[in-house]
Design a protein around this motif. Structure first.
Motif, PDB file in Angstrom:
ATOM      1  N   ALA A 168       0.818  -1.150   0.128  1.00  0.00           N
ATOM      2  CA  ALA A 168       0.184  -0.090  -0.059  1.00  0.00           C
ATOM      3  C   ALA A 168       0.930   1.043   0.051  1.00  0.00           C
ATOM      4  O   ALA A 168       0.563   2.161  -0.683  1.00  0.00           O
ATOM      5  CB  ALA A 168      -1.074   0.075   1.010  1.00  0.00           C
ATOM      6  N   THR A 169       2.156   1.269   0.736  1.00  0.00           N
ATOM      7  CA  THR A 169       2.964   2.328   0.806  1.00  0.00           C
ATOM      8  C   THR A 169       3.685   2.739  -0.471  1.00  0.00           C
ATOM      9  O   THR A 169       3.645   3.726  -1.012  1.00  0.00           O
ATOM     10  CB  THR A 169       3.770   2.209   2.037  1.00  0.00           C
ATOM     11  OG1 THR A 169       3.248   2.005   3.324  1.00  0.00           O
ATOM     12  CG2 THR A 169       4.943   3.633   1.885  1.00  0.00           C
ATOM     13  N   LEU A 170       3.996   1.525  -1.041  1.00  0.00           N
ATOM     14  CA  LEU A 170       4.708   1.609  -2.360  1.00  0.00           C
ATOM     15  C   LEU A 170       3.943   2.187  -3.562  1.00  0.00           C
ATOM     16  O   LEU A 170       4.156   3.227  -4.242  1.00  0.00           O
ATOM     17  CB  LEU A 170       5.198   0.414  -2.825  1.00  0.00           C
ATOM     18  CG  LEU A 170       6.345   0.441  -3.800  1.00  0.00           C
ATOM     19  CD1 LEU A 170       7.369  -0.638  -3.828  1.00  0.00           C
ATOM     20  CD2 LEU A 170       5.559   0.342  -5.207  1.00  0.00           C
ATOM     21  N   GLN A 171       2.600   1.509  -3.630  1.00  0.00           N
ATOM     22  CA  GLN A 171       1.567   1.992  -4.625  1.00  0.00           C
ATOM     23  C   GLN A 171       0.966   3.397  -4.439  1.00  0.00           C
ATOM     24  O   GLN A 171       0.891   4.096  -5.222  1.00  0.00           O
ATOM     25  CB  GLN A 171       0.411   1.013  -4.427  1.00  0.00           C
ATOM     26  CG  GLN A 171       0.731  -0.516  -4.962  1.00  0.00           C
ATOM     27  CD  GLN A 171       0.845  -0.486  -6.469  1.00  0.00           C
ATOM     28  OE1 GLN A 171       0.744   0.512  -7.258  1.00  0.00           O
ATOM     29  NE2 GLN A 171       1.443  -1.573  -7.120  1.00  0.00           N
ATOM     30  N   ALA A 172       0.962   3.822  -3.185  1.00  0.00           N
ATOM     31  CA  ALA A 172       0.460   5.003  -2.914  1.00  0.00           C
ATOM     32  C   ALA A 172       1.626   6.104  -3.313  1.00  0.00           C
ATOM     33  O   ALA A 172       1.276   7.106  -4.183  1.00  0.00           O
ATOM     34  CB  ALA A 172       0.200   5.573  -1.349  1.00  0.00           C
ATOM     35  N   ALA A 173       2.824   6.152  -3.264  1.00  0.00           N
ATOM     36  CA  ALA A 173       3.813   6.923  -3.614  1.00  0.00           C
ATOM     37  C   ALA A 173       4.151   6.639  -5.075  1.00  0.00           C
ATOM     38  O   ALA A 173       4.640   7.515  -5.730  1.00  0.00           O
ATOM     39  CB  ALA A 173       5.212   6.699  -2.714  1.00  0.00           C
TER      40      ALA A 173
END
Length: 210
Positions: free
Chosen positions: A169-174
């Motif tokens: 989720a963190t990687l996809q958000a950024a």
């Protein structure tokens, strides 16, 4: 929580991953298994490379044969554990250039701290495949991708052995433009930011340092 993820459920990969998770697996066996799984993940991560037909001659006849076209490749290892995947990826993609991003996770803040960065000068003209066995909090992956994009990389994929939902989720958000390929999406993170059930610290198990 929604995210795009290329989750590879091939039986051979899952079998070898289970052997890696086992705490009784030796350092040598762990390294060998990681290399073997990385070879298969390289195959999956490059499944959509464009091809073109070129004319060649076999010992018997001339023919139109498919070859890869488009951007050249660059494999980028997030040190130090990424080097364990790098060897297997290079077995499959021997002509790829190689870059390195040195990051360590601050044990208090769980944020990524950079100590090394070296990539090919023409990285903007290459498909970049970033490798790191674990996608846990996602902070190191995001920091690496930030740095690579600042250096000119525009087409990037991220390949890991294990991922936690929080890290994905963190990687996809950024970086929603970056495809993630992984062999397993695990349960989540513990209080120290380690993946559960996971396999422990990949770097320590790979190099026998703990």
């Amino acid at each position: 929580m929604t995210y795009a993820l290329n989750l590879i459920n091939h039986p051979l990969i899952q079998h070898k991953l289970s052997l890696m998770r086992d705490e009784s697996t030796s350092t040598g066996s762990f390294r060998k298994l990681l290399r073997e799984i990385s070879q298969m993940l390289a195959y999956e991560a490059t499944r959509d490379l464009p091809i073109e037909l070129v004319t060649i001659r076999t010992p018997l006849v001339e023919m139109s044969a498919p070859k890869i076209r488009g951007k050249k490749l660059c494999l980028v290892s997030i040190l130090r554990a990424g080097n364990g995947m790098l060897d297997g990826m290079l077995d499959v993609l021997p002509a790829a250039r190689v870059g390195h991003v040195g990051l360590y996770r601050d044990p208090q803040t769980l944020q990524a701290v950079e100590y090394y960065f070296k990539v090919p000068d023409d990285i903007s003209a290459r498909l970049v495949i970033v490798v790191d066995p674990m996608l846990a909090t996602g902070n190191s992956a995001v920091a690496a991708l930030d740095k690579l994009k600042a250096a000119g990389a525009s087409t990037i994929k991220f390949v890991c052995l294990l991922a936690a939902p929080e890290g994905v989720a963190t990687l996809q958000a950024a970086h929603p433009d970056v495809q993630i390929t992984t062999a397993a999406l695990d349960q989540g993170l513990n209080d120290h930011g380690y993946i559960l059930p996971g396999l422990g610290d990949a770097g320590d198990r790979m190099f026998g340092t703990k």
